[in-house]
Design an enzyme around this catalytic site. Structure first.
Site, short mmCIF file in Angstrom:
data_model
loop_
_atom_site.label_atom_id
_atom_site.label_comp_id
_atom_site.label_asym_id
_atom_site.label_seq_id
_atom_site.Cartn_x
_atom_site.Cartn_y
_atom_site.Cartn_z
N ALA A 1 -2.26 -1.16 3.56
CA ALA A 1 -1.18 -2.24 3.92
C ALA A 1 0.02 -2.45 3.18
O ALA A 1 -0.05 -2.06 2.01
CB ALA A 1 -1.73 -3.73 3.97
N GLY B 1 -5.88 -0.32 4.25
CA GLY B 1 -5.83 -0.19 5.87
C GLY B 1 -5.84 1.37 6.13
O GLY B 1 -6.07 1.57 7.24
N GLU C 1 -9.19 2.19 6.64
CA GLU C 1 -9.80 1.46 7.81
C GLU C 1 -9.19 2.02 8.90
O GLU C 1 -9.96 2.17 10.05
CB GLU C 1 -9.25 -0.10 7.50
CG GLU C 1 -9.79 -0.71 6.47
CD GLU C 1 -9.41 -2.17 6.02
OE1 GLU C 1 -8.24 -2.28 5.94
OE2 GLU C 1 -10.00 -3.12 6.35
N GLU D 1 -8.68 -3.40 -2.38
CA GLU D 1 -8.29 -4.67 -1.99
C GLU D 1 -8.87 -5.64 -3.08
O GLU D 1 -8.08 -6.42 -3.83
CB GLU D 1 -8.79 -5.20 -0.79
CG GLU D 1 -8.04 -4.76 0.67
CD GLU D 1 -8.66 -3.27 0.95
OE1 GLU D 1 -9.22 -2.47 0.41
OE2 GLU D 1 -8.18 -3.05 2.26
#
Ligand code: DAK
Length: 255
Positions: A62, A107, A110, A130
């Site tokens: 992200a 992300g 992911e 994270e």
């Protein structure tokens, strides 16, 4: 556009193209990925390859610069956006293959986890860091990682935020293979191992396996009986079985 979608033969190729920020996922890029996946659904292709521009990163996660000073409501919506975009890959009519060429953090991991398959270059590094930002994964990592590598390993990777290099990723089942040389060529060759089979039947196989971890065994077996009966009803099943008896190559027509 920061997300490029092209067609190469019978494959769609989605490229995250923001190499200066290591292909980090802004919310705008997440939306573009969602739109691109929707367009794949209308393309005449047999698989989707997802890659990151540049030789350093698949995707560094992200966009951290965008995550600060947001309301809780916006954050929740952001997580739901990322989850919904990546879940489109589950429902896509064709399988997706992440070509992980370098960093796949947060992300980025992911997104790779949401693909049907993952191929990694030897320099690929996965991680869900994270926790180091005081966060936990929000785009499906806590759900998809344990399904692939088991709860104990997933907890260790998520709670330490440590890097998982390509070789280990292959050992624990996080990637299907580590490939030397050109990753796009390897992805094309990997796709060719299954794309010659019947598309609707391939989709039934994906559905059956994907849903397995959502249900108790007896319900899963019932679903398998239903989906395998659906596969049996296709013309391609008739053709496949006839071709076996006639000792010839099956000519599947996706129906
Ligand atoms: N976001 C924004 N910019 C990034 C970035 C990222 N994730 N990763 C790298 N960049 C930018 C850098 O800031 C730098 O930009 P400039 O300074 O040149 O302007 C450029 O990309 C090159 O990066 P580096 O100079 O750092 O390159 P290095 O080779 O030295 O290091 C690195 C590469 C991948 C080790 C390093 O860049 C790095 O550690 N990046 C951050 C990795 C990371 O922590 N990713 C985020 C994980 S968290 C949510 C909940 C949770 C999440 C999202 C939503 N909701 C509830 C909505 C969490 C998601 C995550 O992905």
């Amino acid at each position: 556009m920061t997300v490029e979608l092209t067609q190469q033969g019978d494959l769609a190729v989605l490229t995250l193209n923001r190499p200066k920020a290591l292909n980090a996922l802004s919310f705008a890029i997440l939306k573009e990925i969602g739109e691109a996946i929707d367009r794949v659904a209308d393309m005449d292709v047999r698989a989707l390859l997802i890659t990151g521009a540049g030789d350093k990163a698949f995707c560094a996660g992200a966009d951290i610069k965008e995550l600060r000073n947001r309301s809780l409501v916006d954050q929740k919506r952001g997580a739901e956006l990322g989850q919904a975009v990546f879940a489109k890959l589950d429902r896509l009519q064709v399988a997706s293959i992440a070509l992980v060429n370098g960093y796949a953090f947060g992300g980025g991991s992911e997104l790779a986890l949401a693909c049907t398959f993952r191929l990694a270059s030897p320099n690929a590094i996965f991680g869900l860091p994270e926790i180091k930002l005081g966060l936990i994964p929000g785009y499906g990592g806590t759900q998809r990682l344990p399904r692939l590598v088991g709860e104990g390993r997933a907890l260790e990777i998520i709670m330490t935020g440590r890097n998982v290099r390509a070789e280990e990723a292959a050992q624990i089942g996080l990637v299907n293979a580590v490939v030397e040389g050109d990753l796009m060529e390897a992805g094309t060759a990997f796709a060719a191992k299954f794309t010659r089979y019947s598309l609707p039947v391939l989709e039934l196989a994906r559905r059956a396996v994907q849903r397995a971890s959502d249900m108790p065994l007896h319900e899963g077996l019932e679903m398998e009986a239903d989906l395998s009966t659906l596969a049996y009803r296709t013309n391609d099943a008739e053709e496949g079985m006839a071709a076996f008896e006639e000792k010839r190559e099956a000519q599947f027509k996706d129906g």
